[in-house]
Design a protein around this motif. Structure first.
Motif, short mmCIF file in Angstrom:
data_model
loop_
_atom_site.label_atom_id
_atom_site.label_comp_id
_atom_site.label_asym_id
_atom_site.label_seq_id
_atom_site.Cartn_x
_atom_site.Cartn_y
_atom_site.Cartn_z
N ILE A 69 0.86 -1.18 0.00
CA ILE A 69 0.00 0.00 0.00
C ILE A 69 0.90 1.23 0.00
N LYS B 117 -3.78 10.75 7.90
CA LYS B 117 -2.90 11.86 7.57
C LYS B 117 -1.86 12.02 8.68
N PRO C 256 0.65 5.04 0.35
CA PRO C 256 -0.26 6.16 0.64
C PRO C 256 0.09 7.39 -0.19
N LEU C 257 -0.92 8.18 -0.52
CA LEU C 257 -0.72 9.41 -1.29
C LEU C 257 -0.46 10.59 -0.36
N ASP D 91 -2.64 13.64 11.95
CA ASP D 91 -3.39 12.93 12.99
C ASP D 91 -2.48 12.12 13.90
N ILE D 92 -1.18 12.15 13.63
CA ILE D 92 -0.22 11.50 14.51
C ILE D 92 0.24 12.52 15.54
N GLY E 216 -8.55 8.46 10.53
CA GLY E 216 -8.16 7.56 9.46
C GLY E 216 -9.18 6.51 9.09
N THR E 217 -8.76 5.63 8.17
CA THR E 217 -9.62 4.60 7.59
C THR E 217 -8.92 3.25 7.72
N GLU E 218 -9.69 2.25 8.19
CA GLU E 218 -9.08 0.93 8.36
C GLU E 218 -9.22 0.10 7.09
N VAL E 219 -8.15 -0.61 6.71
CA VAL E 219 -8.21 -1.52 5.57
C VAL E 219 -7.58 -2.84 5.99
N LYS E 220 -7.97 -3.93 5.28
CA LYS E 220 -7.38 -5.23 5.56
C LYS E 220 -6.68 -5.70 4.30
N VAL E 221 -5.38 -5.93 4.36
CA VAL E 221 -4.60 -6.35 3.19
C VAL E 221 -3.89 -7.65 3.55
N ARG F 274 -0.25 11.09 3.64
CA ARG F 274 -0.89 10.01 4.38
C ARG F 274 0.15 8.99 4.84
N ILE G 163 -5.04 3.88 7.46
CA ILE G 163 -4.45 4.93 6.63
C ILE G 163 -4.93 6.27 7.20
#
Lengths: 94, 94, 94, 94, 94, 94, 94
Positions: F3, F85, F5-6, F88-89, F71-76, F9, F83
């Motif tokens: 993945i 920005k 990130p753009l 947000d850290i 953020g947004t959760e994804v499963k890979v 992110r 993911i």
């Protein structure tokens, strides 16, 4: 009689449903934002940002997709038009 | 007595319905934003952005379409006018 | 005693209704924003934008139209004044 | 003990009602924003905009009018102060 | 174990109520924003604006007043800290 | 599978509760914003501001605290990631 | 027939669920923002900021993750597409 939009506004004329079907495009979308196909009939001179005029990206006779609820409808010489900001145009269709 | 609008404001005078009909323009629109035809009677000197004054795009005697609910109405010497920002003017009609 | 407004603020004194009538101006408007006629009694030095101070466009003794609900009212030495930002002034009346 | 406000913040001390009366200022205003008279007791170094520090317009011992509900109240060594941004100060009174 | 805040964030440790009393500061305020006294334990490198890093105004061991509800509380090695943006710090107390 | 990130992110992987305990960090916070510990697994190239790309401040394998609801959760490939920005850290933990 | 998105907009085509499974990616997320996998089919010329066009970061045939509720759906020649801003694309998947 002519409509000359100001700044980054664009005057468009909706394409008839028949015409839409002929071009092979069927538009769907969320209730919140339904795109429409239209033809550009007038283009403003462009917005001025930091003292520089930004050139417009659409031109007269472009076929465009736009957000249905964007802009303001006017009737001139019996014809209906919509005046909207270029930023409410999603894409040019060729 | 004269009204001199500040910055990028414009003073307009609504055209009578008769006059609107004579010019061949009938205005429709959503309830939210109904455009109106009016004549420009005074133009501010332009807003100042980054220390530079931005020239105005409309001039006195221009016929314009604007958002009906934009601006503030005033009555001077028995005549009604509307003072609004140039950005609330959609287009010039010729 | 003097009130020196900061930045782009202006101190104005409302003109009496009688005076308003004498000058031939009657003000109407939507309930949301009713313009008022007033005289400028003090002008701030101007806001600073990008390190440069922007010159003010109104000066002491200008007659101005402003949005009725803009600004803050103060009473100094028995007189009522309104302190508002210059951007809440719609036009100068001559 | 000293309070050093950061950036464009200012520490003020409200003037007593008696003192307000002596100075001849009576403050009225909308319920939304009631101005107050106070004395400046500490001034921040100024905000930094585009890498340049903006000089403050108020200085220690200035009498100022400010929006009553602006800022945060603190009590130091038994005295009450308010810390607010300079932009919440409406005017200097002389 | 160390917490290194990013950008213009600061890590602070609340001063105990006893300590607050010893220093002679009693804090009051509106329910909306109650200031707190704390000690700075870590400072970020500063935000980047227009490609330039802005130097921080607080440093480790500064005593500061901050808005009670600002920031995020974390517990590291049994100690509670708050991570907040420098702009939520009202003043340095000396 | 990777993945990328753009812009600004970051892809992070939450550290297990056990791991959190081992590192001695216990996280508390308001219901509104509960920080989480995670490890950075991919970093975007940085946002472009005024035509210049801003270098990122976190790097792969950094341990970070972030706002739980950002953020947004994804499963890979069966693994869960978030993911978000970089802004947000909150901090890097060492 | 081609769709040419304006500015920083991108046209994407959702990947079928089967395809999603083959690539080993299962997407989860909050109800508020569920990411989707899609393939880029057209890319705008880039937004213009301060008079300079910003190069796009995605290109045609990139596989991307995006926020499910972002953008507008259109149907062209019987195929469904989504037009969205590049900033609504979270990451490129390789």
């Amino acid at each position: 009689m002519k409509i000359k939009p100001l700044a980054d506004r664009v005057v468009i004329k909706k394409l008839e449903a028949e015409e839409t079907t002929k071009s092979g495009i069927l538009l769907t979308g969320s209730a919140k934002e339904r795109p429409q196909e239209a033809e550009v009939v007038a283009v403003g001179p462009g917005a001025i940002v930091d003292g520089k005029r930004i050139a417009m990206e659409v031109k007269v006779s472009d076929k465009v997709l736009y957000s249905k609820y964007a802009g303001t409808e006017v009737k001139v010489d019996g014809e209906e038009y919509t005046i909207l900001k270029q930023d409410d145009i999603l894409a040019i269709v060729e």
